[in-house]
Design a protein around this motif. Structure first.
Motif, mmCIF file in Angstrom:
data_model
loop_
_atom_site.group_PDB
_atom_site.id
_atom_site.type_symbol
_atom_site.label_atom_id
_atom_site.label_comp_id
_atom_site.label_asym_id
_atom_site.label_seq_id
_atom_site.Cartn_x
_atom_site.Cartn_y
_atom_site.Cartn_z
ATOM 1 N N ASP A 72 4.951 -2.209 47.016
ATOM 2 C CA ASP A 72 6.396 -2.061 47.221
ATOM 3 C C ASP A 72 7.198 -3.033 46.367
ATOM 4 O OD1 ASP A 72 6.591 -0.129 49.654
ATOM 5 O OD2 ASP A 72 5.053 -1.582 50.220
ATOM 6 N N VAL A 73 6.652 -4.241 46.181
ATOM 7 C CA VAL A 73 7.345 -5.274 45.402
ATOM 8 C C VAL A 73 6.352 -5.926 44.451
ATOM 9 C CG1 VAL A 73 8.537 -7.506 45.491
ATOM 10 C CG2 VAL A 73 9.030 -5.754 47.218
ATOM 11 N N PRO A 114 5.125 3.465 37.341
ATOM 12 C CA PRO A 114 4.814 4.860 37.662
ATOM 13 C C PRO A 114 4.686 5.164 39.145
ATOM 14 C CG PRO A 114 3.544 4.158 35.762
ATOM 15 C CD PRO A 114 4.230 2.930 36.300
ATOM 16 N N GLN A 115 3.970 4.333 39.898
ATOM 17 C CA GLN A 115 3.812 4.635 41.319
ATOM 18 C C GLN A 115 5.106 4.384 42.093
ATOM 19 O OE1 GLN A 115 3.078 2.282 44.195
ATOM 20 N NE2 GLN A 115 3.511 0.432 43.032
ATOM 21 N N MET A 116 5.959 3.457 41.617
ATOM 22 C CA MET A 116 7.266 3.265 42.244
ATOM 23 C C MET A 116 8.168 4.458 41.947
ATOM 24 S SD MET A 116 8.067 -0.803 41.642
ATOM 25 C CE MET A 116 7.055 -2.083 42.406
ATOM 26 N N ARG A 117 8.116 4.940 40.710
ATOM 27 C CA ARG A 117 8.922 6.108 40.330
ATOM 28 C C ARG A 117 8.533 7.330 41.146
ATOM 29 N NH1 ARG A 117 7.021 9.568 37.091
ATOM 30 N NH2 ARG A 117 5.746 8.084 35.873
ATOM 31 N N GLU A 118 7.236 7.552 41.313
ATOM 32 C CA GLU A 118 6.769 8.707 42.081
ATOM 33 C C GLU A 118 7.206 8.622 43.547
ATOM 34 O OE1 GLU A 118 2.579 8.830 41.502
ATOM 35 O OE2 GLU A 118 2.735 9.305 39.355
ATOM 36 N N ARG A 119 7.260 7.396 44.064
ATOM 37 C CA ARG A 119 7.663 7.202 45.457
ATOM 38 C C ARG A 119 9.187 7.168 45.618
ATOM 39 N NH1 ARG A 119 4.834 2.744 46.332
ATOM 40 N NH2 ARG A 119 6.613 1.356 46.193
ATOM 41 N N GLY A 120 9.887 6.876 44.525
ATOM 42 C CA GLY A 120 11.346 6.795 44.568
ATOM 43 C C GLY A 120 11.870 5.502 45.146
ATOM 44 N N ALA A 227 14.074 -9.474 47.049
ATOM 45 C CA ALA A 227 13.183 -8.331 47.234
ATOM 46 C C ALA A 227 13.536 -7.494 48.453
ATOM 47 C CB ALA A 227 11.738 -8.816 47.361
ATOM 48 N N THR A 228 14.110 -8.113 49.483
ATOM 49 C CA THR A 228 14.274 -7.418 50.758
ATOM 50 C C THR A 228 15.699 -6.966 51.048
ATOM 51 O OG1 THR A 228 14.522 -9.542 51.931
ATOM 52 C CG2 THR A 228 12.290 -8.605 51.778
ATOM 53 N N LYS A 229 16.678 -7.507 50.332
ATOM 54 C CA LYS A 229 18.058 -7.079 50.555
ATOM 55 C C LYS A 229 18.412 -5.945 49.604
ATOM 56 C CE LYS A 229 19.719 -11.455 52.451
ATOM 57 N NZ LYS A 229 20.681 -12.587 52.312
ATOM 58 N N ASP A 230 18.883 -4.868 50.163
ATOM 59 C CA ASP A 230 19.154 -3.662 49.376
ATOM 60 C C ASP A 230 20.533 -3.763 48.731
ATOM 61 O OD1 ASP A 230 19.124 -1.199 48.248
ATOM 62 O OD2 ASP A 230 19.325 -0.068 50.113
ATOM 63 N N ASN A 231 20.571 -4.389 47.563
ATOM 64 C CA ASN A 231 21.836 -4.501 46.828
ATOM 65 C C ASN A 231 21.566 -4.403 45.336
ATOM 66 O OD1 ASN A 231 21.082 -7.131 45.816
ATOM 67 N ND2 ASN A 231 21.703 -8.010 47.770
#
Length: 267
Positions: A72-73, A114-120, A227-231
């Motif tokens: 994830d990160v 690639p695996q992040m892109r596939e997962r979105g 890493a954990t704050k969505d901004n």
């Protein structure tokens, strides 16, 4: 449960970051060139990874994904400093600095995207330095790598944001780690005597500056927040020195700023 992979996790910032994510309930893939760990826990994985070795990158990412189901990160922390007089540095040393600090970081991003892109979704956290936007004497090649990381990261953010991948840049100031010891490759040929007085004075003052640095746990906490704050925030300066010097660099005319730094560091 989310998973973080951290490069250069054997000491300093990398080790502190791995410990923090683990303590807060994440799966951790702690990577290093020479794996070692005394923790036996299903959420903790230590594996070999050398950012200059593409095969080891593939193997580490594959192992982490197989065990935890995905990354994830990614925290790109591995690096070191080539320090000294540029005239004393041979081509091999300069190339090694770029291979680790720039091309190694790029390899990690290319392998993880690639695996992040596939997962979105996913987060790339690149640990650079305040030295990616300002400079100190005798760090010319090191600064060149960190300025490269800064530009690479800022541009990468544009192209990955539409894919759901966030990109972060951590800019530590002086940190109390082994950066000024084990993680420094100091080069100066004393036969180049015209430099000697300036080198002696400058390195003494720079080392004293580093000894007053913040704890690596402060950088780890900043990496956690990034890493954990969505901004959409890109840059995260760490430490009072980084924040004040970066502010002065923006505020002061170029000649005034350089004069101030020259007086402080070289007398």
């Amino acid at each position: 449960m989310k998973t973080v992979l951290i490069t250069g996790a054997s000491t300093g910032i990398g080790k502190a970051t791995a410990e923090l994510f683990f303590q807060r309930g994440w799966n951790v893939v702690a990577t290093m060139r020479t794996p070692q760990s005394d923790r036996d826990d299903p959420r903790w994985m230590v594996t070999r990874l050398d950012v200059t070795d593409a095969e080891s990158i593939t193997q580490a990412l594959t192992a982490g994904q197989s065990r935890f189901g995905g990354i994830d990160v990614l925290v790109n922390n591995a690096g070191y400093g080539l320090v000294g007089t540029f005239e004393s540095m041979d081509e091999a040393r300069v190339q090694r600095q770029f291979e680790t600090n720039v091309f190694g970081l790029m390899r990690m991003c290319r392998a993880a995207i690639p695996q992040m892109r596939e997962r979105g979704s996913g987060v790339l956290v690149n640990v650079a330095s305040m030295g990616g936007r300002l400079t100190f004497p005798f760090y010319s090649v090191y600064h060149a790598t960190k300025w490269a990381v800064d530009g690479f990261t800022e541009s990468l953010q544009f192209e990955l944001a539409p894919l759901g991948i966030r990109v972060k840049l951590i800019e530590p100031g002086a940190i109390k780690t082994d950066f000024y010891d084990r993680s420094v490759d100091f080069v100066h040929d004393r036969a180049l005597s015209a430099y000697n007085d300036t080198v002696d004075k400058g390195t003494r003052r720079m080392n004293a500056f580093g000894a007053k640095g913040a704890a690596p746990t402060l950088v780890a906490e900043t990496i956690w927040n990034a890493a954990t704050k969505d901004n959409a925030r890109l840059r995260y300066p760490v430490g009072s020195d980084a924040k004040s010097l970066l502010f002065l660099r923006r505020l002061l005319p170029d000649a005034v700023y350089r004069g101030m730094m020259r007086k402080q560091l070289l007398g």
